[in-house]
Design an enzyme around this catalytic site. Structure first.
Site, PDB file in Angstrom:
ATOM      1  N   HIS A 190      74.781  50.281  43.051  1.00  0.00           N
ATOM      2  CA  HIS A 190      74.845  50.369  41.511  1.00  0.00           C
ATOM      3  C   HIS A 190      73.338  50.233  40.933  1.00  0.00           C
ATOM      4  O   HIS A 190      72.522  49.900  41.652  1.00  0.00           O
ATOM      5  CB  HIS A 190      75.827  49.139  40.982  1.00  0.00           C
ATOM      6  CG  HIS A 190      75.315  47.964  41.257  1.00  0.00           C
ATOM      7  ND1 HIS A 190      75.080  47.379  42.235  1.00  0.00           N
ATOM      8  CD2 HIS A 190      75.151  46.799  40.285  1.00  0.00           C
ATOM      9  CE1 HIS A 190      74.569  45.988  42.332  1.00  0.00           C
ATOM     10  NE2 HIS A 190      75.026  45.601  40.988  1.00  0.00           N
ATOM     11  N   HIS A 223      77.284  35.401  36.306  1.00  0.00           N
ATOM     12  CA  HIS A 223      78.228  36.072  36.891  1.00  0.00           C
ATOM     13  C   HIS A 223      78.287  36.182  38.504  1.00  0.00           C
ATOM     14  O   HIS A 223      79.230  36.302  39.059  1.00  0.00           O
ATOM     15  CB  HIS A 223      78.309  37.372  36.486  1.00  0.00           C
ATOM     16  CG  HIS A 223      77.506  38.415  36.475  1.00  0.00           C
ATOM     17  ND1 HIS A 223      75.988  38.532  35.850  1.00  0.00           N
ATOM     18  CD2 HIS A 223      77.223  39.235  37.611  1.00  0.00           C
ATOM     19  CE1 HIS A 223      75.286  39.309  36.370  1.00  0.00           C
ATOM     20  NE2 HIS A 223      75.927  39.883  37.689  1.00  0.00           N
TER      21      HIS A 223
HETATM   22 FE   LIG Z   1      74.042  41.521  40.521  1.00  0.00          FE
END
Ligand SMILES: [Fe+2]
Length: 273
Positions: free
Chosen positions: A187, A124
């Protein structure tokens, strides 16, 4: 032909961006998608011969049995995505083996020793940005994987220096090269802090890139850590900054999307300064 970095950008790559598009507030999603499409339009307008995508690897290609700080994917063709759930159709994309070799040679010349691989599956970190930036997967891609997963991580200034390697290789090879650094912003996926976004850090980081980009090299590890371990991926933005020669960023989007568990940003670096 004179070679050059013709485009440099930093974008987030959270798999949720394509995997769970409708979990995000619709306005946030639309603004972020529009920004990613704009980054793509500008990249393609720059007519690159090669698109270098600098990402972390999330244990699909590299694990602790061998974990280089930098790894150059030198295959003639790459397949993706590694994850079927991110709603990107399987694709093949041309590689850039001769440019990969030039990058290795310039890295050695400039005092860096990256690993290389003949088999990098595009997960990804590369597939999500490419699905927006070159949706036909019709530009040769050079994947560069940076260790943002298992400390000790390469220091920020080494990532910047790797960007300078990319710049030197582009100029030497007479190629028009785009560099896209992917990852972050704040994150902490899969941790007890998953979903917490450090908006203050993200906004400060983007403002630094916009107004005084070289200051990001002095960001303290402790401050980055405090924003969540996924924030380690700002390294890729700093590599792109190095490729851009330290130019200021235009911030096209910042959307802290809790449902995507990520502060999602997109910037394009100035090449004229
Ligand atoms: Fe990542």
């Amino acid at each position: 032909m004179k070679g050059a970095i013709v485009f440099a950008a930093g974008v987030s790559h959270a798999p949720h961006i394509t995997g769970f598009p409708d979990h995000a507030p619709v306005e946030s999603k639309l603004r972020f998608y529009a920004a990613m499409n704009e980054v793509g339009a500008r990249l393609r307008a720059a007519r690159p011969d090669v698109v270098v995508v600098v990402s972390s690897d999330h244990f699909h290609n590299l694990f602790t049995d061998r974990m280089p700080a930098f790894c150059v994917g030198r295959a003639a063709e790459h397949q993706g995505p590694a994850e079927r759930w991110i709603r990107i159709e399987p694709f093949s994309v041309k590689g850039a083996p001769s440019f990969a070799r030039a990058v290795m040679q310039h890295a050695f010349r400039l005092g860096m020793d990256p690993a290389f691989s003949d088999h990098v599956v595009l997960e990804h970190g590369l597939a999500v940005p490419l699905s927006f930036l070159t949706p036909e997967f019709d530009y040769p891609v050079l994947p560069i994987l940076q260790n943002c997963m298992v400390p000790p991580l390469p220091p920020l200034h080494r990532c910047y220096a790797f960007g300078q390697v990319l710049r030197a290789a582009a100029e030497d090879q007479g190629l028009r090269v785009a560099v896209v650094g992917t990852g972050g912003l704040s994150h902490a996926p899969g941790s007890p802090d998953a979903g917490r976004i450090d908006i203050e850090f993200d906004r400060e980081f983007l403002e630094m890139l916009r107004t005084r980009p070289m200051d990001v090299l002095d960001l303290a590890d402790e401050r980055i850590d405090a924003a969540g371990f996924g924030t380690w991926e700002i390294r890729q933005w700093i590599t792109a900054l190095g490729a851009a020669g330290g130019g200021k960023a235009e911030v096209l989007a910042y959307e802290p999307v809790e449902a995507w568990e990520t502060g999602c940003g997109a910037v394009v670096f100035s090449l004229e300064h």
